[in-house]
Design a protein around this motif. Structure first.
Motif, short mmCIF file in Angstrom:
data_model
loop_
_atom_site.label_atom_id
_atom_site.label_comp_id
_atom_site.label_asym_id
_atom_site.label_seq_id
_atom_site.Cartn_x
_atom_site.Cartn_y
_atom_site.Cartn_z
N ASN B 611 0.88 -1.18 0.00
CA ASN B 611 0.00 0.00 0.00
C ASN B 611 0.91 1.22 0.00
O ASN B 611 1.33 1.69 1.05
N ARG B 612 1.24 1.69 -1.21
CA ARG B 612 2.23 2.76 -1.33
C ARG B 612 1.58 4.05 -1.78
O ARG B 612 0.77 4.07 -2.70
N GLY B 613 1.99 5.13 -1.12
CA GLY B 613 1.52 6.44 -1.55
C GLY B 613 2.71 7.29 -1.94
O GLY B 613 3.77 7.25 -1.30
N GLN B 626 8.32 11.86 -1.42
CA GLN B 626 8.26 10.77 -0.44
C GLN B 626 7.35 9.65 -0.93
O GLN B 626 6.32 9.90 -1.55
N ILE B 627 7.76 8.43 -0.64
CA ILE B 627 6.91 7.26 -0.89
C ILE B 627 6.73 6.54 0.43
O ILE B 627 7.72 6.25 1.13
N LEU B 628 5.48 6.33 0.79
CA LEU B 628 5.16 5.77 2.12
C LEU B 628 4.42 4.44 1.96
O LEU B 628 3.48 4.35 1.16
N ASP B 629 4.86 3.44 2.71
CA ASP B 629 4.21 2.12 2.71
C ASP B 629 3.54 1.89 4.05
O ASP B 629 4.17 2.10 5.09
N LEU B 630 2.29 1.42 4.02
CA LEU B 630 1.64 1.14 5.31
C LEU B 630 0.71 -0.06 5.24
O LEU B 630 0.35 -0.55 4.16
N ARG B 631 0.34 -0.54 6.41
CA ARG B 631 -0.72 -1.54 6.59
C ARG B 631 -1.70 -0.94 7.58
O ARG B 631 -1.33 -0.06 8.35
N VAL B 632 -2.92 -1.45 7.58
CA VAL B 632 -3.88 -1.03 8.60
C VAL B 632 -4.26 -2.25 9.43
O VAL B 632 -4.59 -3.31 8.90
N ASN B 634 -6.36 -3.24 13.10
CA ASN B 634 -7.23 -2.76 14.17
C ASN B 634 -7.52 -1.25 14.05
O ASN B 634 -7.46 -0.51 15.04
N ASN B 635 -7.82 -0.84 12.85
CA ASN B 635 -8.16 0.56 12.58
C ASN B 635 -7.03 1.55 12.84
O ASN B 635 -7.27 2.75 12.96
N GLU B 636 -5.82 1.08 12.98
CA GLU B 636 -4.68 1.97 13.16
C GLU B 636 -3.67 1.64 12.06
O GLU B 636 -3.41 0.48 11.78
N PRO B 637 -3.10 2.68 11.44
CA PRO B 637 -2.11 2.40 10.41
C PRO B 637 -0.77 1.99 11.01
O PRO B 637 -0.36 2.52 12.05
N ILE B 638 -0.11 1.05 10.39
CA ILE B 638 1.28 0.73 10.76
C ILE B 638 2.12 1.14 9.56
O ILE B 638 1.96 0.61 8.46
N ILE B 639 2.98 2.11 9.78
CA ILE B 639 3.76 2.63 8.66
C ILE B 639 5.10 1.90 8.62
O ILE B 639 5.92 2.02 9.53
N ASP B 640 5.27 1.11 7.58
CA ASP B 640 6.46 0.27 7.51
C ASP B 640 7.68 1.05 7.03
O ASP B 640 8.77 0.85 7.52
N LYS B 641 7.46 1.94 6.08
CA LYS B 641 8.63 2.55 5.48
C LYS B 641 8.27 3.88 4.80
O LYS B 641 7.21 4.00 4.20
N VAL B 642 9.18 4.84 4.90
CA VAL B 642 9.07 6.06 4.09
C VAL B 642 10.41 6.26 3.40
O VAL B 642 11.46 6.21 4.04
N VAL B 643 10.37 6.42 2.09
CA VAL B 643 11.59 6.75 1.34
C VAL B 643 11.49 8.22 0.93
O VAL B 643 10.47 8.65 0.38
#
Lengths: 154, 757
Positions: B611-613, B626-632, B634-643
């Motif tokens: 899930n990249r933005g 910036q490119i940001l990768d995340l997972r959601v 329990n209704n909270e985002p977990i941000i794995d990585k930002v380049v």
């Protein structure tokens, strides 16, 4: 006002203050130990973290009347020459931006490593979650805790 | 030790450096023998010299070769206290391990622009700071040439030691400093700055000069100020915006232990000549003065104050609202009203700031129009060190010490408010526990001075966290509507941005995608309010970047294009065939960071696994993508990585610059996801961190990668540029994770509910 005997950084101190005075303000206003910071006053930000008999606690919520017979350690007493492994790791990783929250972060981190010398990422996040850094130095704090953990384990 | 006098005011030196060669004689040892209390290098074991020789306002050299460099600008965590002296040291050619850094006091004659704001310290200090170092080096070499009786051309320097090429003669800076201080200051054209290829300090990572003090808890911050005879003051301001002081019963409180007095002040009476930095919603305040902070806090709680609607304020706003046609805002404002009012005003035609081509016709003829609106709430700055200032005001003098981003403006206000001459006002800057724009507005400094004057005592004013969070000077609430016209071939034929806010518009009319689209219209509006606003890290950009980059993402999807290629195509047009003349960005550098982040992140079109933005933005003269990768979960985002790919020209202190980008990225994510100040009947609904959510350890990205463009261009801003774009990357990644677009900050509100995990 009443007199209280405290043991702070291994030294015995006596202060004459209102019994409700939190340790935070005893340290800052009465004992000239300003390394412990005021951030929120309601135990939400962690800037005032000290060690209370070895555990990390928020000094803004500790009334001076509850401290007799316990050992308090502040950032000033963490090491004699600023060379505690956590402090050294903080310098090596060059963690601080504004620096205001860092004493509290270091006190939380050093208490964590005392009880868990080799914490996982998740354990670090859980132990440090009560310490806010508005500058956003979280990545470096985690890196510094890992570096300190390695240096202690080694 | 002798003190030689000079007929020339040496304070004028730096102006001569900055403007034209002065030819001034300088030659006395200012601060001679003074032991520095500000040893700030990592190696605190440096021996202090017996005698100092000041070569100019930026530096002094000890007889043992130790150099003190004064950092002119306020330090708010952006690390200029390290990087600005690095620029002086580079041209001076000294060993950085021999350098002590001290914060310079406010001195408008010596230094220009002693201000922390707009990410301008490095950019605007680039020439004068290097010139100060190079000028001192010139004088040291001249003095050495005289003493060694050799031509100056035959001398070279390394790490503060001057060598003669024709012999084995050497002389250290410490040995020649005294003679150098008597050399005439050279004309500007005689002093040649280094070629960028010869930099040894600039471009190499140097550690924060205050780090040792920070990690050992030494006093550094304004709140750490304790002086003999000092009293602690706290203020009580109205609980609601739109109210004012009516009366109080302070007699019992005055009897409480340690309490010295309770009184009211008027911070800014009508005849005060205010500066732009004097923003305050509450001029009339109640002051509680006492011996210790806890005693004053207790007294504050016990104090009974009555407040009234402020009739002047209510009336003034009604008149403004009517004349501007902006609908009604009552004396006591609420967020629900703000939201509907902004949506209403934002749906109407507003003042056109820029127009290219014929957007009306293009929209009329469009095959399809895509329209989206975005909003954000007010934000409090939440510097971790609450507002505070020390003041000792006597009949003829004001001594002020504390955290302030705009000392020069504060000095002028104090001059007017207290009726003192400028030379009798001394403002010293402490390291600041965060700034983020809040400490541009020095109302707390003025309050401290007025309290000290009234109390006739040295006073430290301390805001509680609640005072700090409910005092105003907020990041404005904004609203923007975007429209794009598409033809039958899915080509963009027109672009329309209509942006406004309470009570400032976030619009940058000449910023991308202006210049890339033939038919373009930018409109701007504001709604008035009695809630005070101010600059907040990356003002206006901190909202409009995320909105714009979200809209472009949605447009790219509608058109069926890769979002990076979509932006690159627009930038190609802006570079090769720009529309209009006032475009404020360099399309090639802009495209450069997009290409860099695409390459470094391993971006793949339509990547289903992540899930990249993506987002890219230009502000404060710098470019960040910036490119940001995340997972959601329990209704909270977990941000794995930002380049992050950053083009801020030459990077003065690379590791510290990375720290700044990491921080800006985390700070941007945190505020867009979690933070807001809302109002009910004028009352802020958040007053401490139990109700105001700031990003915490668990929520920070698991990894942040940073890449800097290497182009040798003079350095530009970095404190602010990483903050705005990441908000767009976050919104776009949230869409990938949830299938839902995010239009309203804080995004966490929209996340509670229907999500895929």
């Amino acid at each position: 006002m009443a007199k209280f005997n405290l043991n702070i950084n291994g030294e015995d101190k006596t202060v004459d203050v209102d019994p409700s005075t939190p340790l935070l303000w005893v340290l800052r206003d009465h004992l000239n130990l300003v390394g412990t910071k005021y951030g929120c006053g309601i135990a939400q930000c962690g800037a005032c973290t000290v060690h209370f008999n070895g555990s990390a606690v928020r000094s803004c919520q500790l009334p001076v009347s509850s401290l007799e017979g316990s050992k308090i350690k502040t950032i000033e007493g963490l090491s004699e020459n600023g060379d505690h492994p956590v402090q050294q790791a903080w310098l090596e990783i060059d963690v601080p931006q504004c620096g205001y929250c860092q004493a509290g972060q270091i006190m939380s981190a050093s208490a964590l490593l005392e009880s868990n010398p080799n914490p996982s990422d998740e354990e670090i996040e859980n132990a440090m979650n009560g310490n806010i850094c508005r500058c956003g130095t979280y990545s470096r704090i985690k890196a510094a805790i890992k570096a300190a953990s390695k240096s202690q384990v080694a | 030790m002798t003190k030689k006098s000079t007929t020339v005011n040496r304070r004028s030196f730096i102006k001569s450096v900055g403007i034209a060669g002065g030819g001034l004689l300088i030659g006395f040892n200012w601060l001679a023998c003074k032991r520095s209390e500000e040893v700030a290098v990592a190696d605190a074991a440096l021996e202090m010299p017996d005698e100092w020789f000041e070569l100019n306002g930026y530096l002094k050299i000890g007889d043992n070769g130790v150099v003190t460099i004064y950092s002119p600008n306020p330090e708010i965590g952006q690390n200029v206290k390290t990087s600005m002296p690095m620029m002086v040291a580079e041209e001076l050619d000294v060993d950085w391990n021999n350098v002590i850094v001290e914060q310079a006091p406010l001195n408008t004659e010596l230094y220009s622009r002693q201000l922390a704001g707009g990410s301008q310290s490095i950019r605007q200090g680039w020439e004068p700071l290097r010139r100060a170092g190079a000028t001192a080096r010139y004088m040291l070499l001249e003095a050495a040439a005289k003493q060694l009786e050799v031509p100056v051309e035959d001398l070279s320097v390394e790490d503060g030691v001057i060598s003669h090429s024709g012999s084995d003669k050497t002389i250290s800076y410490g040995e020649i400093a005294k003679a150098a201080a008597e050399i005439e200051i050279p004309e500007e054209d005689k002093v040649v700055l280094k070629s960028k290829n010869d930099f040894k300090i600039i471009g190499s990572s140097r550690k924060n000069v205050d780090a040792k003090k920070i990690v050992t808890g030494q006093p550094l911050f304004g709140l750490d100020t304790y002086k003999e005879g000092m009293l602690t003051a706290m203020i009580v301001h109205p609980p609601k915006f739109g109210m004012e002081f009516k009366s109080m019963d302070a007699e019992k409180v005055k009897e409480m232990p340690g309490i010295k007095d309770v009184f009211t002040i008027d911070t800014y009476p009508e005849d005060t000549q205010k500066q732009w930095s004097d923003v305050s919603a509450f001029s009339k305040l109640v002051v509680v003065l006492g011996e210790s902070t806890w005693q004053v806090m207790q007294a504050k709680k016990a104090l009974e104050v009555e407040w009234d609607l402020n009739p002047e304020l209510t009336k003034k706003i009604e008149i403004l609202e009517k004349s501007a046609g902006m609908g009604e805002v009552s004396g006591l404002e609420s967020s629900a009203t703000h939201t509907s009012l902004m949506a209403d005003v934002g749906s109407k035609k507003a003042k056109a700031i820029r127009k290219d081509g014929d957007p009306e016709a293009a929209f009329k003829n469009a095959a399809r129009v895509i329209e989206r609106s975005y909003t954000c709430p007010f934000l409090a700055h939440n510097c971790m060190e609450p507002m505070n200032f020390f003041a000792n005001v006597t009949a003829d003098k004001a001594e002020l010490l504390g955290p302030i981003q705009t000392p020069e403006y504060a000095e002028k206000t104090i001059q007017s408010r207290l009726g003192l001459d400028l030379e009798n006002i001394d403002i010293q800057m402490t390291r600041m526990g965060g700034g983020f724009g809040r400490r541009l507005y020095g109302n707390f400094l003025v309050e401290a001075a007025v309290i000290s004057q009234k109390a006739g005592a040295p006073v430290k004013l301390v805001y509680s966290r609640e005072d700090d969070m409910t005092d105003g000077v907020y990041r404005p609430a904004y609203h923007v509507k975007y429209r794009a016209a598409l033809d039958a071939n899915n080509k963009i034929t027109a672009f329309h941005v209509n942006a406004g806010g309470i009570k400032e518009s976030p619009l940058f009319a000449n910023r991308f995608p202006a210049g890339a689209i033939d038919n373009y219209l930018a409109e701007s509006w504001t709604v008035d309010s009695n809630i005070s606003i101010g600059a907040f890290r990356a003002p206006r950009s901190n909202f409009i970047a995320g909105a714009e980059q979200s809209f472009l993402d949605e447009l790219a999807e509608e058109i069926g294009q890769d979002p990076i290629q979509f932006r690159l195509d627009l930038l190609k047009k802006a570079k090769e065939n720009p529309v209009g003349e006032n475009n404020d960005y360099d399309a090639a550098r802009f495209a450069g960071v997009l290409e860099m982040v695409r390459d470094k992140s391993g971006w793949k079109k339509d990547d289903q696994n992540l899930n990249r933005g993506i987002s890219a933005y230009y502000c404060h003269n710098s470019y960040v993508a910036q490119i940001l990768d995340l997972r959601v979960k329990n209704n909270e985002p977990i941000i794995d990585k930002v380049v992050c790919a950053v083009d801020c020209g030459i990077v003065v202190n690379p590791d510290a610059a990375k720290n700044m980008v990491e921080g800006g990225t985390i700070d941007g994510i945190g505020h867009a996801l979690y933070s807001k100040i809302s109002f009910e009947d004028g009352m802020p609904q958040q007053s401490n961190y139990d109700t105001y959510r700031l990003i915490r350890h668990k929520e920070a990205p698991k990894s942040i990668e940073i890449y800097f463009a290497e182009n040798g261009i003079d350095p530009t801003g970095l404190g602010e540029p990483p903050f705005p774009p990441v908000i767009g990357a976050l919104a776009n990644a949230l869409y990938k994770a949830t299938g839902k677009r995010f239009y309203d900050q804080p995004y966490i509100s929209g996340l509670q509910g229907d999500l895929k995990t």
